[in-house]
Design a protein around this motif. Sequence first.
Motif, short mmCIF file in Angstrom:
data_model
loop_
_atom_site.label_atom_id
_atom_site.label_comp_id
_atom_site.label_asym_id
_atom_site.label_seq_id
_atom_site.Cartn_x
_atom_site.Cartn_y
_atom_site.Cartn_z
N PRO A 358 0.74 -1.49 -0.03
CA PRO A 358 -0.05 0.22 0.00
C PRO A 358 0.70 1.33 -0.16
O PRO A 358 0.38 2.52 -0.35
N ILE A 359 2.14 1.14 0.56
CA ILE A 359 2.54 2.58 0.37
C ILE A 359 3.28 3.11 -0.63
O ILE A 359 3.49 4.03 -1.28
N LYS A 360 3.56 1.59 -1.31
CA LYS A 360 3.55 1.85 -3.10
C LYS A 360 2.37 3.05 -3.77
O LYS A 360 3.02 3.48 -4.95
N LYS A 361 1.88 1.88 -3.42
CA LYS A 361 0.31 2.26 -4.24
C LYS A 361 -0.41 3.09 -4.02
O LYS A 361 -1.42 4.29 -5.12
N TYR A 362 -0.62 3.74 -3.00
CA TYR A 362 -1.23 5.12 -2.58
C TYR A 362 0.38 5.85 -2.35
O TYR A 362 0.08 7.13 -2.43
N GLY A 363 1.60 6.09 -3.00
CA GLY A 363 2.51 7.10 -2.76
C GLY A 363 2.41 7.54 -1.42
O GLY A 363 2.47 8.75 -0.93
N LEU A 364 2.85 6.79 -0.33
CA LEU A 364 2.67 7.22 1.48
C LEU A 364 4.39 7.13 1.79
O LEU A 364 4.32 7.30 2.72
N GLY A 365 5.14 7.01 0.95
CA GLY A 365 6.81 7.11 1.25
C GLY A 365 7.51 6.33 0.84
O GLY A 365 7.55 6.00 -0.79
N ILE A 366 7.95 5.53 1.55
CA ILE A 366 9.63 4.61 0.86
C ILE A 366 9.11 3.43 1.43
O ILE A 366 9.13 2.71 2.49
N SER A 367 8.87 2.21 0.58
CA SER A 367 8.94 0.13 1.05
C SER A 367 9.92 -0.14 0.55
O SER A 367 10.03 -0.37 -0.75
N LYS A 368 11.36 -0.72 0.97
CA LYS A 368 11.91 -1.38 0.19
C LYS A 368 13.50 -1.79 1.39
O LYS A 368 13.51 -2.08 2.26
N LYS A 374 23.54 2.78 6.17
CA LYS A 374 23.14 3.59 4.98
C LYS A 374 22.08 4.09 4.30
O LYS A 374 21.94 4.96 4.23
N SER A 375 21.91 3.06 3.78
CA SER A 375 20.86 3.74 2.68
C SER A 375 19.20 3.94 3.15
O SER A 375 19.10 4.30 3.17
N TYR A 376 19.54 2.92 4.08
CA TYR A 376 18.70 3.44 5.05
C TYR A 376 18.49 4.99 6.26
O TYR A 376 17.38 5.46 5.76
N ALA A 377 19.57 5.32 6.18
CA ALA A 377 19.53 6.55 7.24
C ALA A 377 19.28 7.23 5.35
O ALA A 377 18.98 8.75 6.13
N ASP A 378 19.90 6.91 4.60
CA ASP A 378 20.10 8.24 3.46
C ASP A 378 18.54 8.14 3.21
O ASP A 378 17.56 9.50 2.78
N ALA A 379 17.10 7.20 3.28
CA ALA A 379 15.71 7.66 3.26
C ALA A 379 15.55 7.99 4.21
O ALA A 379 14.20 8.95 3.05
N ILE A 380 15.54 7.71 5.13
CA ILE A 380 14.96 8.78 6.05
C ILE A 380 15.31 10.51 5.94
O ILE A 380 14.34 11.15 6.24
N LEU A 381 16.85 10.27 5.59
CA LEU A 381 17.50 11.81 5.27
C LEU A 381 16.04 13.12 4.49
O LEU A 381 16.42 14.05 3.88
#
Length: 421
Positions: A358-368, A374-381
């Motif tokens: 649903p995060i991707k379907k409705y454009g709610l943020g990032i699901s990965k 570091k990649s996780y931190a960059d997504a939060i940033l």
Amino acid sequence: MVKNAKKIWLINPAAMPPDYEVRIQTLKRAQYLRYHGYDVTIIGGSFLHNLNKNLIESKSPFLIKEYEDNCNFIHIRNSNYSGNGLKRILSIIEFYLRLWWYAGVKKKFGKPDYISHLAAVPFGNLTYFIAKKLKSKFIVDVVDLWPESFLAYGLVREKNLFLKLAYSAEKWLYDRADLLIFSMEGGKDYIKEKGWSLEQGGTIDLKKVFYINNGVDLIDFDKNKSTFVLKDPHLDDENIFKVTYLGSIRLANNLMRLIEAAEHLKDHKDIKFLIFGDGEDRSKLENYCYSNNLNNVIFKQKWVELKYVPSILSRSSLNILNYKPSKLFRFGASQSKSFQYMASGKPICANVEMNYCPIKKYGLGISKDFKDSKSYADAILSFYEMDQNEYKTICENSRKAALHYDYKSLTEKFIDLLNKL
């Protein structure tokens, strides 16, 4: 109560009375079924798992009680336990044996038109014999893929005899359901992957398999958001970017990954990670943050009353879904808190890849499934640095998405399925 109303039992051994419950699907389904004229009884165990409290202190085998708003319960006496060991298994067996005896054999609780049972393989399979004895339509609700989750998290090996027996018991239960409802959207995928469908030479008709997810009661959410405001200096501080995690802190939640991401962002003094919840990993993570001077990670209350959750999430800047990567997500997901996240109208960042997302379907943020911390931190940033118009759009998308998971409309879907039986 409507005259000649259809009677339905919602059987969930973990169901709690309204004052204690945090996993509210059963309560909300009961509430809106009553709204539509059904005579509803919830049947649950007497021992309240997370509270170490037993509602039956005598030798009585069950307790019939009506709570506010005509919320009718039958509590089946089961023994106290702690953790996930043998005592918990024996307590579950005790629940189902007493349920089978007093509901099915003795017919102490009357005869429902429908029995909707939260799948609890293999012990809960006894419920089928109750439905057969009472000539009730038998509905199986699957909210957790068990025993598949044991395999997915590496707790057992694929060739384990116990696992094979458990799969056989699971298939046996699904075969006998008049209606099979999965809370994850890929329920049919699961049946087909196992080769259990009629089309594959199996015995399960996919026409009786449906999907109704967990959800959120938007009326309650909005009321509680303004009525029950949790006093907290960080939530009140409009000058910090609040990254909020709310939930269990256990193996499956894999919260160390979030802590490692926070470590990359410790020089951003106006980004704070707020962690609400408890579990066996909490003290270890607290010690890690203390030893490594991670002042940007703040552990909050271990237990948060459900009524304060809207206040917390709505004052956050970014809400976090954090899990241990698992093959289970190929069938979708049904985390209750994700729908509260949506209702808060704030972006969501999830550290797992999932089908039917649903995060991707409705454009709610990032699901990965981030390759590293570091990649996780960059997504939060990226949310912290996001253009305000883009951020606002995601917030609006989240609230709109919650409309699809409002318990009122989800129960209407459930009723439509009942009417087809």
